[in-house]
Motif scaffolding. Structure first.
Motif, PDB file in Angstrom:
ATOM      1  N   ALA A   8      -9.222  -0.368  -6.826  1.00 37.80           N
ATOM      2  CA  ALA A   8     -10.497  -0.792  -6.260  1.00 37.80           C
ATOM      3  C   ALA A   8     -11.466  -1.122  -7.390  1.00 37.80           C
ATOM      4  O   ALA A   8     -11.388  -0.567  -8.490  1.00 37.80           O
ATOM      5  N   ALA A   9     -12.389  -2.031  -7.111  1.00 36.42           N
ATOM      6  CA  ALA A   9     -13.342  -2.489  -8.119  1.00 36.42           C
ATOM      7  C   ALA A   9     -14.761  -2.142  -7.711  1.00 36.42           C
ATOM      8  O   ALA A   9     -15.063  -1.985  -6.526  1.00 36.42           O
ATOM      9  N   GLU A  10     -15.638  -2.048  -8.688  1.00 33.67           N
ATOM     10  CA  GLU A  10     -17.057  -1.893  -8.410  1.00 33.67           C
ATOM     11  C   GLU A  10     -17.630  -3.232  -7.976  1.00 33.67           C
ATOM     12  O   GLU A  10     -17.320  -4.283  -8.556  1.00 33.67           O
ATOM     13  N   LEU A  11     -18.471  -3.207  -6.944  1.00 32.25           N
ATOM     14  CA  LEU A  11     -19.146  -4.404  -6.455  1.00 32.25           C
ATOM     15  C   LEU A  11     -20.644  -4.230  -6.673  1.00 32.25           C
ATOM     16  O   LEU A  11     -21.212  -3.213  -6.266  1.00 32.25           O
ATOM     17  N   GLU A  12     -21.271  -5.208  -7.310  1.00 29.53           N
ATOM     18  CA  GLU A  12     -22.711  -5.137  -7.536  1.00 29.53           C
ATOM     19  C   GLU A  12     -23.359  -6.459  -7.143  1.00 29.53           C
ATOM     20  O   GLU A  12     -22.881  -7.537  -7.510  1.00 29.53           O
ATOM     21  N   VAL A  13     -24.425  -6.356  -6.390  1.00 25.98           N
ATOM     22  CA  VAL A  13     -25.222  -7.521  -5.993  1.00 25.98           C
ATOM     23  C   VAL A  13     -26.590  -7.375  -6.656  1.00 25.98           C
ATOM     24  O   VAL A  13     -27.246  -6.344  -6.519  1.00 25.98           O
ATOM     25  N   ILE A  14     -26.983  -8.424  -7.383  1.00 20.43           N
ATOM     26  CA  ILE A  14     -28.206  -8.372  -8.174  1.00 20.43           C
ATOM     27  C   ILE A  14     -29.155  -9.471  -7.714  1.00 20.43           C
ATOM     28  O   ILE A  14     -28.951 -10.657  -8.014  1.00 20.43           O
ATOM     29  N   ARG A  34     -25.334  -1.550  -5.400  1.00 21.84           N
ATOM     30  CA  ARG A  34     -24.076  -1.354  -6.129  1.00 21.84           C
ATOM     31  C   ARG A  34     -23.174  -0.432  -5.322  1.00 21.84           C
ATOM     32  O   ARG A  34     -23.611   0.622  -4.862  1.00 21.84           O
ATOM     33  N   VAL A  35     -21.920  -0.858  -5.151  1.00 19.23           N
ATOM     34  CA  VAL A  35     -20.921  -0.061  -4.437  1.00 19.23           C
ATOM     35  C   VAL A  35     -19.880   0.389  -5.454  1.00 19.23           C
ATOM     36  O   VAL A  35     -19.177  -0.442  -6.041  1.00 19.23           O
ATOM     37  N   CYS A  36     -19.799   1.670  -5.682  1.00 15.33           N
ATOM     38  CA  CYS A  36     -18.812   2.182  -6.629  1.00 15.33           C
ATOM     39  C   CYS A  36     -17.397   1.953  -6.094  1.00 15.33           C
ATOM     40  O   CYS A  36     -17.172   1.878  -4.878  1.00 15.33           O
ATOM     41  N   ALA A  37     -16.458   1.847  -7.008  1.00 14.43           N
ATOM     42  CA  ALA A  37     -15.074   1.559  -6.644  1.00 14.43           C
ATOM     43  C   ALA A  37     -14.552   2.587  -5.641  1.00 14.43           C
ATOM     44  O   ALA A  37     -14.716   3.791  -5.813  1.00 14.43           O
ATOM     45  N   VAL A  69     -23.391 -12.021  -7.612  1.00 12.65           N
ATOM     46  CA  VAL A  69     -22.455 -11.085  -6.993  1.00 12.65           C
ATOM     47  C   VAL A  69     -21.392 -10.788  -8.044  1.00 12.65           C
ATOM     48  O   VAL A  69     -20.697 -11.699  -8.512  1.00 12.65           O
ATOM     49  N   MET A  70     -21.272  -9.516  -8.421  1.00  9.25           N
ATOM     50  CA  MET A  70     -20.423  -9.123  -9.537  1.00  9.25           C
ATOM     51  C   MET A  70     -19.291  -8.211  -9.045  1.00  9.25           C
ATOM     52  O   MET A  70     -19.522  -7.297  -8.253  1.00  9.25           O
ATOM     53  N   VAL A  71     -18.086  -8.445  -9.539  1.00  3.26           N
ATOM     54  CA  VAL A  71     -16.951  -7.558  -9.311  1.00  3.26           C
ATOM     55  C   VAL A  71     -16.493  -7.037 -10.666  1.00  3.26           C
ATOM     56  O   VAL A  71     -16.090  -7.825 -11.526  1.00  3.26           O
ATOM     57  N   ASP A  72     -16.616  -5.751 -10.846  1.00  4.42           N
ATOM     58  CA  ASP A  72     -16.323  -5.122 -12.141  1.00  4.42           C
ATOM     59  C   ASP A  72     -17.021  -5.855 -13.287  1.00  4.42           C
ATOM     60  O   ASP A  72     -16.432  -6.121 -14.338  1.00  4.42           O
ATOM     61  N   GLY A  73     -18.290  -6.201 -13.050  1.00  4.23           N
ATOM     62  CA  GLY A  73     -19.101  -6.795 -14.093  1.00  4.23           C
ATOM     63  C   GLY A  73     -18.933  -8.283 -14.290  1.00  4.23           C
ATOM     64  O   GLY A  73     -19.589  -8.873 -15.158  1.00  4.23           O
ATOM     65  N   GLN A  74     -18.107  -8.950 -13.479  1.00  6.03           N
ATOM     66  CA  GLN A  74     -17.880 -10.382 -13.626  1.00  6.03           C
ATOM     67  C   GLN A  74     -18.438 -11.119 -12.408  1.00  6.03           C
ATOM     68  O   GLN A  74     -18.127 -10.777 -11.260  1.00  6.03           O
ATOM     69  N   VAL A 159      -6.250  -7.703   9.170  1.00  5.97           N
ATOM     70  CA  VAL A 159      -6.433  -6.812   8.021  1.00  5.97           C
ATOM     71  C   VAL A 159      -5.197  -6.865   7.132  1.00  5.97           C
ATOM     72  O   VAL A 159      -5.301  -6.899   5.898  1.00  5.97           O
ATOM     73  N   ALA A 160      -4.020  -6.908   7.747  1.00  8.38           N
ATOM     74  CA  ALA A 160      -2.780  -6.985   6.971  1.00  8.38           C
ATOM     75  C   ALA A 160      -2.732  -8.265   6.139  1.00  8.38           C
ATOM     76  O   ALA A 160      -2.303  -8.250   4.980  1.00  8.38           O
ATOM     77  N   ARG A 161      -3.144  -9.374   6.728  1.00  5.71           N
ATOM     78  CA  ARG A 161      -3.171 -10.630   5.963  1.00  5.71           C
ATOM     79  C   ARG A 161      -4.092 -10.506   4.758  1.00  5.71           C
ATOM     80  O   ARG A 161      -3.758 -10.959   3.652  1.00  5.71           O
ATOM     81  N   ALA A 162      -5.253  -9.875   4.958  1.00  4.53           N
ATOM     82  CA  ALA A 162      -6.179  -9.677   3.841  1.00  4.53           C
ATOM     83  C   ALA A 162      -5.563  -8.777   2.773  1.00  4.53           C
ATOM     84  O   ALA A 162      -5.693  -9.039   1.568  1.00  4.53           O
ATOM     85  N   LEU A 163      -4.873  -7.723   3.188  1.00  3.83           N
ATOM     86  CA  LEU A 163      -4.271  -6.811   2.222  1.00  3.83           C
ATOM     87  C   LEU A 163      -3.136  -7.477   1.452  1.00  3.83           C
ATOM     88  O   LEU A 163      -2.860  -7.108   0.298  1.00  3.83           O
ATOM     89  N   ALA A 164      -2.479  -8.462   2.068  1.00  2.90           N
ATOM     90  CA  ALA A 164      -1.420  -9.188   1.361  1.00  2.90           C
ATOM     91  C   ALA A 164      -1.969  -9.977   0.172  1.00  2.90           C
ATOM     92  O   ALA A 164      -1.209 -10.347  -0.725  1.00  2.90           O
ATOM     93  N   GLN A 165      -3.268 -10.220   0.153  1.00  5.84           N
ATOM     94  CA  GLN A 165      -3.896 -10.831  -1.030  1.00  5.84           C
ATOM     95  C   GLN A 165      -3.959  -9.853  -2.204  1.00  5.84           C
ATOM     96  O   GLN A 165      -4.262 -10.256  -3.316  1.00  5.84           O
ATOM     97  N   GLU A 166      -3.701  -8.573  -1.938  1.00  2.00           N
ATOM     98  CA  GLU A 166      -3.820  -7.499  -2.932  1.00  2.00           C
ATOM     99  C   GLU A 166      -5.201  -7.511  -3.578  1.00  2.00           C
ATOM    100  O   GLU A 166      -5.348  -7.559  -4.793  1.00  2.00           O
ATOM    101  N   PRO A 167      -6.249  -7.443  -2.739  1.00  2.00           N
ATOM    102  CA  PRO A 167      -7.615  -7.515  -3.260  1.00  2.00           C
ATOM    103  C   PRO A 167      -8.076  -6.170  -3.804  1.00  2.00           C
ATOM    104  O   PRO A 167      -7.462  -5.124  -3.560  1.00  2.00           O
ATOM    105  N   GLN A 168      -9.167  -6.211  -4.524  1.00  2.00           N
ATOM    106  CA  GLN A 168      -9.847  -5.006  -4.962  1.00  2.00           C
ATOM    107  C   GLN A 168     -11.023  -4.677  -4.053  1.00  2.00           C
ATOM    108  O   GLN A 168     -11.448  -3.523  -3.973  1.00  2.00           O
TER     109      GLN A 168
END
Length: 265
Positions: A8-14, A34-37, A69-74, A159-168
């Motif tokens: 899982a990744a940290e999500l931050e909206v600035i 900010r949503v912690c991982a 919108v940042m995911v793990d600082g990117q 939800v399964a289709r989304a998880l098949a993307q292997e997202p963070q």
């Protein structure tokens, strides 16, 4: 817990905002959190509050007019669409008719960001699909036509289709909408088990209380507060946001907070 190959990744909206046109009134005013991982964030608010607009920024459908919108600082807009889809997946309220596709074929569509050009498959794709089918107990439905499934079953497949993307990061837009109580409970249990960073929009404040680690409250496109639901969702904030008289009570014997609502006099 879903055995995701990526953590899982940290999500931050600035300071993110959005309007249909730059010269018009924003639908979402500058918003930061900010949503912690691995945590679950619930986005709540009345109709027209800007919840869906915020989610569209998070899964890169809309580009913010201001902020990031940042995911793990990117910044997700520093990536191309394929790279972003490997990190962020979304399950929306609108479900496609699927044109006669089976459950397995729907889930296989989640592997698209990991494929190059016109390739129809890749070493490892089949294993990911089978793992997702198993994790969500969908093996018995794998060869069923998607159109023949119940509402709750369809939601699990999406939800399964989304998880098949292997997202963070997983974005869920009103995932329990139009479901009966049993299927709502199934979806809530599934969300708790995933171990991903999750942002979910909800209408039900009592569900947000029980499901989410943090809550963001929106009203008329403005953020009203962010924090743990038990501390943030006071009678006054809920009453002012939803224009009702709200009262939070403790259910006995569980001690779980529960809101009741009446129209103001």
């Amino acid at each position: 817990m879903y055995p995701c190959s990526m953590k899982a990744a940290e999500l931050e909206v600035i300071g993110a905002s959005w309007a249909p046109h730059k010269s018009t009134q924003p639908i979402l005013h500058p918003t930061s959190f900010r949503v912690c991982a691995g945590r679950v964030l619930g986005v709540v608010g009345p109709n027209g509050a800007g919840k869906s607009t915020l989610l569209r920024l998070l899964y890169r459908f809309h580009k913010p007019h201001s902020g990031q919108v940042m995911v793990d600082g990117q910044d997700i807009w520093s990536m191309n669409a394929r790279a972003a889809a490997k990190r962020i997946a979304a399950v929306l309220q609108e479900q496609a008719s699927a044109f006669g596709l089976t459950v397995r074929e729907i889930i296989e569509l989640g592997r698209t960001p990991h494929r190059s050009g016109f390739a129809t498959g890749r070493v490892g794709d089949a294993q990911v699909v089978e793992r997702v089918l198993s994790s969500l107990n969908l093996q018995a439905l794998a060869d069923r036509d998607f159109r023949t499934l119940s509402g709750g079953e369809r939601q699990r497949v999406m939800v399964a289709r989304a998880l098949a993307q292997e997202p963070q990061v997983l974005i869920l837009d009103e995932p329990t909408n139009h479901l009966d109580v049993r299927h709502q409970l199934e979806v809530v249990s599934l969300i708790r088990s995933l171990g991903l960073t999750i942002v979910v929009s909800l209408h039900d404040l009592n569900m947000a209380n029980g499901l989410c680690d943090d809550v963001l409250v929106l009203r008329d496109g403005h953020p009203q507060g962010f924090g743990p639901p038990q501390a943030l969702l006071t009678d006054r904030l809920v009453s002012d946001t939803f224009r009702v008289d709200a009262r939070r009570e403790q259910l006995v014997p569980s001690g779980t907070p529960h809101f009741s609502f009446t129209l103001p006099h």
